[in-house]
Design an enzyme around this catalytic site. Structure first.
Site, PDB file in Angstrom:
ATOM      1  N   GLY A 118      -0.490  25.952   0.549  1.00 12.08           N
ATOM      2  CA  GLY A 118       0.403  25.280  -0.395  1.00 12.08           C
ATOM      3  C   GLY A 118       1.543  24.546   0.265  1.00 12.08           C
ATOM      4  N   GLY A 119       2.673  24.536  -0.411  1.00 12.15           N
ATOM      5  CA  GLY A 119       3.828  23.784   0.036  1.00 12.15           C
ATOM      6  C   GLY A 119       3.948  22.434  -0.640  1.00 12.15           C
ATOM      7  N   GLU A 120       3.029  22.137  -1.544  1.00 10.20           N
ATOM      8  CA  GLU A 120       3.057  20.806  -2.181  1.00 10.20           C
ATOM      9  C   GLU A 120       4.286  20.590  -3.064  1.00 10.20           C
ATOM     10  OE1 GLU A 120       0.292  22.726  -2.071  1.00 10.20           O
ATOM     11  OE2 GLU A 120      -1.535  21.506  -2.001  1.00 10.20           O
ATOM     12  N   HIS A 165     -12.860  19.514   1.863  1.00  5.32           N
ATOM     13  CA  HIS A 165     -12.124  19.590   0.606  1.00  5.32           C
ATOM     14  C   HIS A 165     -12.323  18.275  -0.134  1.00  5.32           C
ATOM     15  CE1 HIS A 165      -8.297  19.763  -1.879  1.00  5.32           C
ATOM     16  NE2 HIS A 165      -8.456  18.456  -1.741  1.00  5.32           N
ATOM     17  N   ASP A 214     -11.071  30.074  -2.455  1.00  5.50           N
ATOM     18  CA  ASP A 214      -9.832  29.334  -2.173  1.00  5.50           C
ATOM     19  C   ASP A 214      -8.656  30.311  -2.254  1.00  5.50           C
ATOM     20  OD1 ASP A 214      -8.478  27.077  -1.366  1.00  5.50           O
ATOM     21  OD2 ASP A 214      -8.505  26.085  -3.318  1.00  5.50           O
ATOM     22  N   SER A 240      -2.720  27.427  -2.640  1.00  7.24           N
ATOM     23  CA  SER A 240      -1.949  27.030  -3.814  1.00  7.24           C
ATOM     24  C   SER A 240      -2.897  26.360  -4.792  1.00  7.24           C
ATOM     25  CB  SER A 240      -0.863  26.046  -3.421  1.00  7.24           C
ATOM     26  OG  SER A 240      -1.443  24.849  -2.954  1.00  7.24           O
TER      27      SER A 240
HETATM   28 ZN    ZN Z   1      -9.002  22.638  -0.657  1.00  8.54          ZN
END
Ligand code: ZN
Length: 416
Positions: free
Chosen positions: A79-81, A206, A297, A301
């Site tokens: 994450g971190g978005e 992805h 996953d 995130s």
């Molecule tokens: Zn992904």
């Protein structure tokens, strides 16, 4: 008491469970010696040994299946978005065990800057020391991919844990917008690195919501000598358009060497795209079962973006959604258990080239899950060690108990 006396028995017998190897074998007794399955037979084992030498697990009325393989887990967190405070935490051993998962492939994701390959290797080794089997992908969303040694091929050949590259982002607003040539070169390096090291050399791709979908992968298969088996496109159930394109992709060449991976923590609004339902529709559409896998996953995130691709919120993926979705495929959509479990056992074990994994047979690793009558996870064994028994976690990660205690303490500060 000596340390040796306190250690668990080396021999274990799982008695009277209905075995799905994944193919149905009927009611069997399974002898485990150390970290391997030694023998499977209908007759009871009469070893004449004490409980300190051989531990009996009662499997009657239960189904025994191979330990699950989760091929896409953000073991370091992801994450971190949504800025620094939206970085998700590291996974803990019990998060994996609760889901019946005994093998994980760890990967970096959007953030290949503050999350590093060195950190990923260390986390994977830590989880393995705690009792499960781990592998990793080298790389992250971005291209050029971050590596340990400076080269994809060197990482695969020289670092035992590395089985391929991933997760490289395509058709996504967060990708590096890599070209056909860049992805072809990365895949070529993964292929040759895999050949030299006897590993899979796959590229975990992805796929985002973008309109280009699988086009770069399809072009590489059509225009280069690289076989399709090197690609594991994931998140294909994120929207219905991509899902249809992925089904068509997986059916080509009769599905030979074609793989698509569905994400069980998916936040897709359409219930028809949840893994359980999607598996049923893929099978109805003629996609071979051996071309389909699920991954969780986990710990990644699940950012929610607006129509304009602006960040509006965040969730965290869970590893235990992996078998939840297989259970739904069986119970709600009528997929036979022996078929449904292949998506988290034989199929990923095959394309990841993990010998001894995803199967119940003499000589295979003693990674096993006992399911109760309602397909609930009852017992989890990883490399011959009981990690969960009678629905209770038996092994925690190194600092997990401390963290649970700390959480209890914090709860006393919560207003009732
Ligand atoms: Zn992904």
């Amino acid at each position: 008491m000596s340390l040796a006396a306190a250690r668990p028995a080396v021999l274990k017998i799982i008695e009277g469970a209905e075995v799905f190897a994944p193919e149905p074998m009927g009611v069997k007794n399974v002898l485990i010696a150390g970290d391997r399955i030694a023998c499977i037979q209908s007759e009871p084992f009469a070893l004449g040994l004490g409980a300190d030498v051989v531990e009996i697990v009662d499997g009657r009325g239960k189904r025994l299946v191979p330990g699950f393989i989760d091929g896409h887990v953000h073991i370091l967190g992801g994450g971190g978005e949504g800025g620094y405070a939206s970085r998700t935490p590291e996974i803990m051993l019990s998060d994996i065990i609760m889901g019946g998962v005994t093998t994980v492939v760890g990967c970096l994701g959007t953030d290949g800057i503050t999350r590093t390959m060195a950190n990923l290797v260390a986390k994977a080794r830590g989880l393995e020391a705690e009792g499960i089997t781990t592998r990793i992908y080298t790389g992250a969303y971005q291209v050029p991919v971050p590596t340990l040694t400076g080269s994809v091929m060197d990482d695969i050949v020289l670092i035992d844990k590395v089985v391929g590259v991933g997760e490289v982002a395509l058709s996504d607003h967060r990708s590096s917008q890599p070209t056909f040539e860049e992805i072809a070169r990365i895949t070529a390096a993964a292929r040759v690195g895999g050949m030299l090291s006897g590993k899979a050399g796959v590229v975990n791709v992805h796929l985002g919501d973008g309109e280009r979908m699988l086009s770069i992968i399809e072009r590489i298969i059509a225009e280069t000598e690289i076989p399709a088996r090197h690609f594991v496109p994931t998140h294909v159930n994120r929207n219905s358009r991509l899902f249809r394109a992925a089904a068509a992709y997986a059916k080509q060449d009769g599905g030979r060497g074609r793989y698509i991976d569905l994400t069980s923590s998916s936040a897709a609004d359409d219930p028809g795209l949840s893994c359980g339902a999607a598996l049923k529709s893929l099978l109805e559409a003629g996609v071979p079962i051996g071309s389909i896998s699920f991954s969780s996953d986990g710990q990644g995130s699940l950012p929610v973006f607006s129509q304009a691709n602006e960040y509006i919120g965040l969730g965290v993926g869970k590893v235990d959604t992996l078998f939840d979705e297989v259970r739904k495929a069986v119970r709600d959509h009528g997929v036979p258990l022996q078929e449904a479990i292949r998506v988290i056992t034989t199929t990923p074990a095959g394309y990841l080239k993990l010998p001894g994994k995803g199967v119940i047979q003499a000589g295979a690793d003693a990674d096993l899950v006992l399911l109760d009558a309602g397909l609930g996870i009852h017992t989890v064994m990883a490399m011959g060690q009981i990690m969960m028994g009678e629905g209770e976690i038996k092994r925690f990660g190194t600092f997990e108990r401390d963290m649970l205690d700390a959480l209890e303490k914090k709860k006393t500060f919560l207003k009732k």
